[in-house]
Structures are given as C-alpha cells and as structure tokens.
Design a protein around this motif. Structure first.
Motif, PDB file in Angstrom:
ATOM      1  N   THR A   1     -21.838   7.274 -16.158  1.00  0.00           N
ATOM      2  CA  THR A   1     -21.033   6.555 -17.157  1.00  0.00           C
ATOM      3  C   THR A   1     -20.796   5.107 -16.725  1.00  0.00           C
ATOM      4  OG1 THR A   1     -19.096   7.558 -16.133  1.00  0.00           O
ATOM      5  CG2 THR A   1     -19.842   8.507 -18.221  1.00  0.00           C
ATOM      6  N   HIS A   2     -20.647   4.890 -15.404  1.00  0.00           N
ATOM      7  CA  HIS A   2     -20.451   3.524 -14.919  1.00  0.00           C
ATOM      8  C   HIS A   2     -21.729   2.694 -15.132  1.00  0.00           C
ATOM      9  CE1 HIS A   2     -18.782   0.770 -11.477  1.00  0.00           C
ATOM     10  NE2 HIS A   2     -18.819   0.168 -12.659  1.00  0.00           N
TER      11      HIS A   2
ATOM     12  N   VAL B   1     -16.296  16.017 -19.761  1.00  0.00           N
ATOM     13  CA  VAL B   1     -17.024  14.835 -20.243  1.00  0.00           C
ATOM     14  C   VAL B   1     -17.687  15.144 -21.579  1.00  0.00           C
ATOM     15  CG1 VAL B   1     -18.899  13.227 -19.729  1.00  0.00           C
ATOM     16  CG2 VAL B   1     -17.421  14.037 -17.896  1.00  0.00           C
TER      17      VAL B   1
ATOM     18  N   SER C   1     -21.983   6.243 -10.844  1.00  0.00           N
ATOM     19  CA  SER C   1     -21.997   7.375 -11.770  1.00  0.00           C
ATOM     20  C   SER C   1     -22.740   6.988 -13.047  1.00  0.00           C
ATOM     21  CB  SER C   1     -20.565   7.793 -12.096  1.00  0.00           C
ATOM     22  OG  SER C   1     -19.953   6.772 -12.852  1.00  0.00           O
TER      23      SER C   1
ATOM     24  N   ALA D   1     -23.967   3.278 -17.372  1.00  0.00           N
ATOM     25  CA  ALA D   1     -24.106   3.064 -18.820  1.00  0.00           C
ATOM     26  C   ALA D   1     -23.246   1.882 -19.261  1.00  0.00           C
ATOM     27  CB  ALA D   1     -23.701   4.325 -19.577  1.00  0.00           C
ATOM     28  N   LEU D   2     -22.007   1.827 -18.726  1.00  0.00           N
ATOM     29  CA  LEU D   2     -21.104   0.730 -19.092  1.00  0.00           C
ATOM     30  C   LEU D   2     -21.684  -0.618 -18.661  1.00  0.00           C
ATOM     31  CD1 LEU D   2     -18.282  -0.240 -20.111  1.00  0.00           C
ATOM     32  CD2 LEU D   2     -17.499   0.008 -17.764  1.00  0.00           C
ATOM     33  N   LEU D   3     -22.139  -0.676 -17.406  1.00  0.00           N
ATOM     34  CA  LEU D   3     -22.705  -1.939 -16.912  1.00  0.00           C
ATOM     35  C   LEU D   3     -23.932  -2.335 -17.728  1.00  0.00           C
ATOM     36  CD1 LEU D   3     -22.334  -1.434 -13.054  1.00  0.00           C
ATOM     37  CD2 LEU D   3     -21.039  -3.013 -14.478  1.00  0.00           C
TER      38      LEU D   3
ATOM     39  N   GLU E   1     -13.984  15.439 -11.895  1.00  0.00           N
ATOM     40  CA  GLU E   1     -13.950  15.935 -13.269  1.00  0.00           C
ATOM     41  C   GLU E   1     -15.155  16.828 -13.549  1.00  0.00           C
ATOM     42  OE1 GLU E   1     -12.662  13.918 -17.485  1.00  0.00           O
ATOM     43  OE2 GLU E   1     -13.450  12.720 -15.874  1.00  0.00           O
TER      44      GLU E   1
ATOM     45  N   ILE F   1     -20.462  -5.910  -8.345  1.00  0.00           N
ATOM     46  CA  ILE F   1     -19.950  -4.547  -8.540  1.00  0.00           C
ATOM     47  C   ILE F   1     -21.009  -3.512  -8.136  1.00  0.00           C
ATOM     48  CG2 ILE F   1     -19.262  -2.878 -10.332  1.00  0.00           C
ATOM     49  CD1 ILE F   1     -17.774  -5.244 -11.687  1.00  0.00           C
TER      50      ILE F   1
END
Lengths: 146, 506
Positions: free
Chosen positions: A8-9, A73, A6, A11-13, A68, A54
């Motif tokens: 957001t995932h 968001v 996704s 972006a986090l990584l 969602e 991951i």
C-alpha cells in the motif's frame, strides 16, 4: 535485517509520483513562463527528492512486523469500492435508491446483526436524508422513489 | 476610538424592543446544524435563508444572518471533535487534538473546551472590531499580495509540524496537496490539465476533497471497533464534564488570547480568513507549548488555539465588510447581498454616516456570542449522542452523508466522486502514516499562494525580495515568522541544554 516497502505504501508513492509527473508535464506543455511554474516546478522537484528520501529510508529501516490481517485490508477495499460505486450511482439510479442500498450493505458489512434491522434502518435513514438534508440543497436532486 | 453618542444610540436600537433579537436563536440553531453536517456550508445556510430576511428590518436581518455565521463557526468544530470530520475548512486544526480527546473518552471536555474557546474568541474578535474598526480598516487597505504571500507561507509552515514520527512524510503529504492544487486553469488563465473533465476547470473542489480524505478514511479505520468511545461508562454526555472543559479553557489564557488575536487579524485579510487562522494559531500554540509532544494526541491547548482563532476571525472578516464594503469570504458576501437588499452600501461612508447601525451590529454580535454559550451547551447533548451510536450503523450512514455533502457543495457528480477519490487516497495515506491534514492544507493554500506569488512577481517586476523591503507590514510579518520558526526552537534547545547542564552539575 533490511526493511521493505509495503504494497500500500508503494502504491501511494507510485500514485503521488504519477500524479505529480502528469501535472508537471501538463503545466510545462501549457506554458514554460515563470508565472505558470512558480508553484509547480519547485513542488514537483521537492516531491521527487522526498520520494527518494522516503524510499531509501524505508529500505534501510529494519523490517517491522505486519500487525494487520489481510482480511481487514480486503474488507476496507471492498467497502471503499462499494463507496465509490455508490458515489457514482447517485445521479444514475437516484439518491434515494443508491443511499438505501449502500447503507443497508454497509451496515451488514460493518457487522450489523439481524435480518430486518439493517434494511429498516437504511429505509428510515434514507427518508430522513432525502426529506431533511436534500430539501436544503439549492440544486435539483434525482430520486427514483421518494 | 468609540463614538459615545453613536454607542448610546446603538444601545437604544438594540434594547428598546425585542424585535432585533427574535431571529437570533433560530439563526444560531441553523448555524449549529449546518456547521455540524459535513458538506453543508455556513455560507450555503446564509444564502438559503437570505430571502427570509427580505421582509425584516436591516438590523434584524443582520443579526439573523450573523447568528447563522456565529453558530456555524462552532458547529464545524463539533463533528471535528466527535468524528474527525471538520464541518468546514476552518475547523481542520480542531480535529487534530479534539478527536484524539474524544477517542480517549474525553469528548465532553473537548466539546466544552471548543465551546468556551469559540465563545471567548468570537467575543474577543467583535470587541476588537468595536474598538478598532477604523484603524483596522486602514490596515486592511495596506494589505497587498506580498503580505498575503507571507501569511499563506505562515499557514503552510504548519505542514512541517504535523508528523512527529517523520518530517519527510509530513512534507511529502503537504507538497502533494500543493501540486494537486495546480490542476485546472492557472490564476493567469493558462489551461493546465483537467484530465479531460470540465468539472476540474477551477481545480479540485477543496471541501469535498477534505470530506473524503478526513472523513471517509477515518471511518474505514473505525470499522473494526464497536463504538467511537469504547468504554461504556465514558459514553455519556455529561454537562458537568462539559463545564469542566469550559473551565479548563481558561487554564490556557496565553493560547486563548494569542489564538483570538491571530484569528481577528488574519480574518480581517480578505480572501484568507478562518481557514488559515486556525492553522496558524494551532501551529503557534504547538511551537510555544511546553509540551509540544502532546499535540496531535489530545492536547487541550490545541483545541483552544484552533477554536479561538476560527471564531475570532468572524469579527475580523466583518472589518472589511463594514469598513470597506469588501466581502472577505463567501459568508460575508452573503451579508453584502443583504446590505444591497436594504439599499445599504458598506464602506467608509457607511461607518461615518450610520455609526449607530455599525455599532448595533457589533454589539448585537457580542450578545449573540453570549447566547451561543447557552444554546451551544444545550445542543451539545443532542449533537454529542453520536458517541452512543454503534459504529456498524454510524460508519455507512456518515459515509453516505459525506457523498451527499460533496454533492451539496458542487451540485454535480464531481462532488461525490471527489469525495470517493480522496477517501481512497486518505485510506492509503493513513495506512502508511502520512498526515492527511497536510495534504488538505496544501490543497487549500496552494492556489491562494500561486495567485498572490504571481501578483507579487508582476508588481515587483520580478524582484520580490526588493519589493519586500518596501512593504513594512510584509517585512514585519516576515521577520516575525522567521523569528518564530528559527528563534523559538533555538531558544528551546538552549534552555534544554542549560537545564541539562544544571542537572548534571547538581
């Protein structure tokens, strides 16, 4: 069916990789002695390895249904941005005014009903915070009105 | 072990007049309030009220300040349970199971569990201090960097157990915290990145980061709901249900005793204290539990383990202060300041020459713990009302308090900005199912581990493993850690296999 990461995932990584890369580069340029890299080097290597694990794991997993809605968001992002602006504004426009405005807007954004209740609550809450919480601070605190 | 004559003198000092006790109840209330507001630290409360003690007798001053300490240790757990916001780093593990219990409408039981575990833990910690102050002081003197490395490593192992769904995500979050802890000047004085910001010279401020990553991200998640507890019938603050929680605590005597022991021992190590104790205790409770899968989803044992350890560490931290004159943390440093206010120097001579005063401080604290049970129970009615506030009002109000709390810790804009940055990070992490607690643990322990590792490397001349063999306490702790980490799962697997084969044959 293969999965995807996704936004957001991803972006986090990306953030984790960017931050750990920057810290590692900065530590290496400061000194390459063992004492300086005893935590940085192994942790950065582990982070890189884990990111690969991951990402590969996520790509190989079947795609899960998005539960969602996009509006939720964006609502979260809007409140987060408002919160960041509020934190930044505290020492510029005063703790009292910034808090009053943020709480008022926050109550409305979170579904608070009525025209006069949210601003009244924000005003009472700000007054209590400035006179109660603020008086316990051992530091000077900028206020515009109170 | 106990000097009977000094003990009777201590009883006389404490119970011939009401004076030493006058400030205990206000102290407990101050501690509960400061502890339960994120950003207001117990040490800050003690420092704010330190000048008040100037006109007091030494014993009165000590009991007042330690009552703030005692009240604060429990207060931190209340917000951890009700809002998933640990009031301090010593309550991180309380939130793991306390908050899921609250969301299930079991907030009364969770608060009762926390209160009872705190009372028992603190009582146990001080009792141990009374019995073992002299041998414990000798033990503390033998603690060096190698021992600290082992203890901190033990705390870090919890990272791996925090996410059942994906070990790699748990490790990723923990390692991310560890690398974030490396920002700023290193423990050997080497300047690493500060991103051009002088506020980051000492690294990222941990408490504002913790407030942001835990609180703000959780509050955003709650935004869509109407109340913390959805079922209206469950929202009441019920004393009978709190008492049910209190009774339930005693269904886990092993967890309670082990947590209290871990807290007292780790609390006695200067610089480590309750922040690590609650994590180690929680990790051990989960590893040894018959139902480890229930942890993180509202297991009463988790709340019991965390609260008993963080409260008993208070007694442990007093060991170094009373016996050696070394403050183990910020709160005991304020106590040391109160010592100097009254021209008293802690250490072996203090124990030898003024044993009656030492005993009266310890006994006074035991009394305080009993009072905490009563005051805590009464205050829970007020503190627990948070579940009845509509979330549309609660979320922005608590978010504002989080930013204020960040400022309260640092006194600069760096605090609120850290809260904001980490709330964004926490939101991203929660959306992708990363355990935010692991990042906080990494951030909290990273710098501590680096400092101790560097010292160990220097002392050992670059041969830490050889040095480990020369340190009996470190070696024992290391062996126990390995046995617990490797042995417990192996034993469990063997037992499971045996059970399965027995079922298969029958």
């Amino acid at each position: 069916m293969t999965g995807k990461i996704s936004a957001t995932h991803a972006a986090l990584l990306g953030i984790i990789m960017a931050i750990s890369g920057f810290i590692t580069w900065s530590a290496l340029s400061a000194s390459t002695k063992l004492n300086n890299l005893v935590v940085v080097a192994p942790v950065a290597a582990a982070l890189l390895l884990l990111t690969v694990t991951i990402v590969v794991g996520a790509l190989r997993k079947p795609m899960s249904a998005e539960t969602e809605t996009h509006s939720a968001v964006w609502g979260d992002l809007l409140l987060l941005s408002g919160f960041a602006a509020f934190c930044f504004a505290l020492t510029y426009i005063g703790f009292d005014v910034a808090t009053f405005l943020f709480v008022w807007a926050g109550v409305v954004m979170s579904g608070g009903k009525g025209l006069w209740q949210p601003p009244l609550f924000a005003a009472i809450f700000t007054l209590l915070l400035v006179k109660g919480f603020g008086s316990l601070f051992p530091y000077p605190m900028l206020t515009l009105v109170l | 072990m106990i000097d009977q004559f000094a003990l009777s003198q201590a009883m006389g000092l404490l119970f011939t007049s009401f004076d030493p006790w006058i400030w205990v109840i206000p102290g407990l209330l101050i501690g509960l309030i400061f502890g339960s507001i994120p950003g207001l630290q117990i040490s800050m409360a003690m420092a704010v009220f330190l000048p008040v003690t100037f006109g007091m007798e030494f014993l009165q001053a000590m009991l007042f300040l330690t009552s703030i300490f005692t009240g604060g240790a429990y207060g931190g757990g209340v917000t951890a349970i009700l809002m998933n916001i640990p009031g301090s780093s010593s309550s991180i593990a309380t939130a793991f199971d306390g908050y899921p219990m609250a969301r299930q409408g079991k907030h009364n039981e969770a608060l009762g569990l926390g209160l009872a575990a705190s009372v028992v833990g603190a009582f146990f910690g001080y009792l141990l201090l009374l019995l073992l102050i002299e041998p414990l002081a000798a033990f503390v003197l033998k603690i060096g960097p190698m021992e600290m490395v082992v203890v901190v490593l033990w705390g870090l192992t919890l990272i791996a157990t925090l996410n059942d769904s994906s070990l790699s995500k748990g490790l990723m979050a923990g390692f991310f915290g560890l690398i974030l802890s490396q920002i700023g000047m290193s423990t050997t004085g080497i300047m690493r990145t500060t991103v051009g910001n002088p506020h980051l010279l000492d690294g990222i401020p941990v408490v504002p980061a913790m407030i942001g990553i835990f609180a703000a991200s959780e509050l955003l998640r709650l935004r869509g709901s109407t109340y913390l507890v959805q079922d209206k019938a469950q929202r009441d603050i019920s004393i009978p249900r709190i008492l049910k929680g209190v009774v339930e605590t005693f269904r886990y005597p092993g967890v309670l005793i082990r947590g209290s022991l871990i807290g007292a021992v780790i609390g006695a190590i200067p610089g480590v204290g309750s922040s690590v104790a609650n994590l180690v205790s929680y990790g051990e409770a989960k590893r040894t539990s018959k139902t480890p899968q229930a942890f993180g989803k509202g297991a009463p044992e988790g709340v019991t383990a965390a609260e008993s350890a963080n409260s008993s560490s208070e007694g442990g931290s007093m060991t170094a202060l009373l016996a050696l004159g070394i403050p183990g943390g910020a709160a005991t440093a304020v106590l040391l300041a109160a010592f100097s206010f009254h021209n008293i120097i802690g250490g072996p001579s203090f124990i030898r020459n003024q044993t009656d005063i030492v005993y009266s401080i310890i006994l006074g604290n035991l009394g305080q713990v009993v009072l905490l049970a009563v005051i805590g129970l009464l205050m829970l009615r007020v503190l627990g009302m948070v579940v009845r506030v509509p979330l549309s009002y609660l979320v922005p109000s608590v978010l504002a308090m989080c930013a204020w709390g960040g400022y309260g810790i640092t006194g600069t804009i760096a605090g609120p900005l850290t809260v904001a940055a980490f709330s964004g990070l926490g939101w991203l992490m929660r959306r992708s199912d990363y355990p935010v607690a692991a990042t906080v643990i990494g951030l909290l322990l990273g710098r501590m581990m680096e400092g101790e590792l560097v010292r160990t490397l220097q002392i050992s001349g670059g041969h830490p493993m050889n040095y480990l063999l020369e340190r009996p306490i470190a070696l024992t702790l290391f062996i126990i850690m390995i046995l617990v980490l490797v042995g417990a799962p192996v034993l469990k697997a063997v037992r499971k296999r045996k059970q399965a084969s027995a079922e298969h044959t029958s």
